[in-house]
Design an enzyme around this catalytic site. Structure first.
Site, PDB file in Angstrom:
ATOM      1  N   ALA A 153       4.413   0.441   0.617  1.00  0.00           N
ATOM      2  CA  ALA A 153       5.648  -0.352   0.587  1.00  0.00           C
ATOM      3  C   ALA A 153       6.173  -0.544   2.000  1.00  0.00           C
ATOM      4  O   ALA A 153       5.762  -1.461   2.717  1.00  0.00           O
ATOM      5  CB  ALA A 153       6.680   0.343  -0.307  1.00  0.00           C
ATOM      6  N   ARG A 154       7.070   0.330   2.420  1.00  0.00           N
ATOM      7  CA  ARG A 154       7.557   0.409   3.793  1.00  0.00           C
ATOM      8  C   ARG A 154       7.765   1.875   4.123  1.00  0.00           C
ATOM      9  O   ARG A 154       8.047   2.693   3.239  1.00  0.00           O
ATOM     10  CB  ARG A 154       8.893  -0.347   3.973  1.00  0.00           C
ATOM     11  CG  ARG A 154       8.766  -1.862   3.971  1.00  0.00           C
ATOM     12  CD  ARG A 154       8.071  -2.372   5.229  1.00  0.00           C
ATOM     13  NE  ARG A 154       8.101  -3.827   5.351  1.00  0.00           N
ATOM     14  CZ  ARG A 154       7.169  -4.644   4.903  1.00  0.00           C
ATOM     15  NH1 ARG A 154       6.111  -4.128   4.270  1.00  0.00           N
ATOM     16  NH2 ARG A 154       7.259  -5.949   5.077  1.00  0.00           N
ATOM     17  N   ASP A 181      -0.072   3.739   4.614  1.00  0.00           N
ATOM     18  CA  ASP A 181      -0.413   2.476   5.266  1.00  0.00           C
ATOM     19  C   ASP A 181       0.784   1.911   6.028  1.00  0.00           C
ATOM     20  O   ASP A 181       0.628   0.952   6.773  1.00  0.00           O
ATOM     21  CB  ASP A 181      -0.896   1.463   4.223  1.00  0.00           C
ATOM     22  CG  ASP A 181      -1.439   0.191   4.842  1.00  0.00           C
ATOM     23  OD1 ASP A 181      -2.351   0.293   5.692  1.00  0.00           O
ATOM     24  OD2 ASP A 181      -0.955  -0.904   4.496  1.00  0.00           O
ATOM     25  N   GLU A 204       6.110   1.609  13.793  1.00  0.00           N
ATOM     26  CA  GLU A 204       4.768   1.038  13.895  1.00  0.00           C
ATOM     27  C   GLU A 204       4.616   0.303  15.221  1.00  0.00           C
ATOM     28  O   GLU A 204       5.502  -0.472  15.583  1.00  0.00           O
ATOM     29  CB  GLU A 204       4.507   0.090  12.716  1.00  0.00           C
ATOM     30  CG  GLU A 204       4.508   0.784  11.373  1.00  0.00           C
ATOM     31  CD  GLU A 204       4.177  -0.155  10.205  1.00  0.00           C
ATOM     32  OE1 GLU A 204       3.850  -1.340  10.454  1.00  0.00           O
ATOM     33  OE2 GLU A 204       4.235   0.289   9.056  1.00  0.00           O
ATOM     34  N   HIS A 264      -1.285  -0.352   8.473  1.00  0.00           N
ATOM     35  CA  HIS A 264      -0.579  -1.426   7.761  1.00  0.00           C
ATOM     36  C   HIS A 264      -1.529  -2.596   7.463  1.00  0.00           C
ATOM     37  O   HIS A 264      -1.245  -3.750   7.776  1.00  0.00           O
ATOM     38  CB  HIS A 264       0.626  -1.908   8.564  1.00  0.00           C
ATOM     39  CG  HIS A 264       1.689  -2.548   7.715  1.00  0.00           C
ATOM     40  ND1 HIS A 264       3.018  -2.472   8.018  1.00  0.00           N
ATOM     41  CD2 HIS A 264       1.614  -3.279   6.567  1.00  0.00           C
ATOM     42  CE1 HIS A 264       3.725  -3.119   7.108  1.00  0.00           C
ATOM     43  NE2 HIS A 264       2.896  -3.618   6.215  1.00  0.00           N
ATOM     44  N   SER A 286      -3.229  -2.759   4.205  1.00  0.00           N
ATOM     45  CA  SER A 286      -3.553  -2.821   2.775  1.00  0.00           C
ATOM     46  C   SER A 286      -3.392  -4.229   2.208  1.00  0.00           C
ATOM     47  O   SER A 286      -4.061  -4.580   1.235  1.00  0.00           O
ATOM     48  CB  SER A 286      -2.683  -1.841   1.983  1.00  0.00           C
ATOM     49  OG  SER A 286      -1.307  -2.169   2.082  1.00  0.00           O
TER      50      SER A 286
END
Length: 330
Positions: free
Chosen positions: A241-242, A266, A271, A290, A292
């Protein structure tokens, strides 16, 4: 006879700018349907200079706007976001201006479902450990492997991605539980929970937990210490998600102290993930940058949503696909 309003609208000249790196085939696809529409692709909005004020339609991943830039874009009427998450968008400023925002919800389902299933299979069959043993040239048949069949998959969120994941997971024999705001039944899910009590029940019964909720003020820190302690010690968490939905310091403790068996992340609060972050050194935590939602077909799918919405925009008729509610944040 003359052209109808809808027919003539497809030929209207339109100032469309994309900060998404579209390919030539995408531009040709747009002109095939809307001959008067030509998309100007730029690496960043700073390239537009004084022309920024003339942009009527913007295609973006949703990370290049702020309140100041919105104020400068005097002609802006509609934004098509080529991602599902809009948490980095200045939604309040856009709402005040009356700018329509639509997103690409629905284009991530196949690849993100496969990502989650790949991780679950990897964990169940202990493939990372076997890869390590291979590098060490060790033949060890004592590692206990497992099956997905008969396990419970808990999914936070029951939107398009979650539904795709649920359908594919049931083919592996998983029982699928979901959690959403209303508790309404959703195709592909064996049970759907809502509220705190429902979340507690899902967490206590899930062998795998996949986080797929939108990132909003309500979902920030949704999975914290209390929630992690409710999970089985054998449970495995996957966050796609986040980063802010899961309390990272609490998760770090859960992984190092054995509250849960492992995690695959992920997304992260920061980031790229700093090179000195302790997540990097955990053997029971798989990290991906990140990716996915990435797929070679991603922009093709998102463009089809854009084309449907472009017809609505030009004709003034029909329903927007995936119109974002600025109050909800998704």
């Amino acid at each position: 006879m003359g052209q109808s309003g809808t027919e003539s609208s497809t030929h209207r000249r339109l100032n469309v700018v994309s900060t998404v790196p579209l390919k030539t085939k995408h531009g040709e696809r747009v002109k095939q349907v809307f001959p008067g529409v030509e998309i100007r692709t730029v690496q960043g909005l700073e390239e537009m200079g004084n022309d920024l004020a003339e942009i009527e339609v913007l295609i973006t991943y949703g990370m290049d706007l702020d309140d100041r830039r919105v104020e400068q874009m005097k002609s802006l009427r509609w934004i098509q976001v080529f991602s599902a998450g809009v948490d980095r968008m200045p939604l309040a400023a856009l709402d005040r201006r009356g700018v329509v925002v639509t997103n690409a919800r629905g284009v991530h389902g196949p690849q993100m479902a496969e990502h989650a299933l790949g991780i679950m299979l990897m964990h169940s069959r202990r493939l990372l450990e076997f890869a390590r043993l291979q590098r060490e040239r060790v033949w060890d048949r004592k590692l206990r492997v497992d099956e997905l069949g008969g396990k419970v998959l808990g999914v936070l969120g029951t939107g398009a991605i979650a539904q795709d994941l649920a359908t594919r997971s049931r083919a592996f024999g998983l029982t699928v539980w979901g959690h959403n705001r209303s508790g309404r039944a959703v195709d592909g899910f064996d049970r759907v929970f809502s509220g705190k009590d429902g979340l507690d029940e899902l967490l206590g019964g899930a062998d795998y937990l996949v986080v797929l909720v939108p990132f909003t003020a309500q979902t920030r820190g949704m999975i914290g210490e209390a929630e992690l302690r409710r999970m089985k010690s054998t449970a495995f968490l996957i966050n796609m998600a986040r980063g802010g939905v899961v309390d990272e310091p609490a998760l770090l403790r859960a992984l190092t102290e054995g509250w849960i068996a492992g995690a695959a992340l992920d997304v992260f609060e920061q980031e790229p993930l700093p090179s000195d972050h302790p997540f990097w050194g955990l053997e029971n935590c798989l990290l991906t940058p990140h990716i996915s939602g990435l797929s070679p077909y991603y922009n093709d799918r998102a463009l089809e949503i854009f084309l449907k919405n472009l017809l609505v925009y030009l004709s003034g008729a029909g329903e927007w696909v995936n119109r974002v509610d600025s109050r909800k944040g998704y």
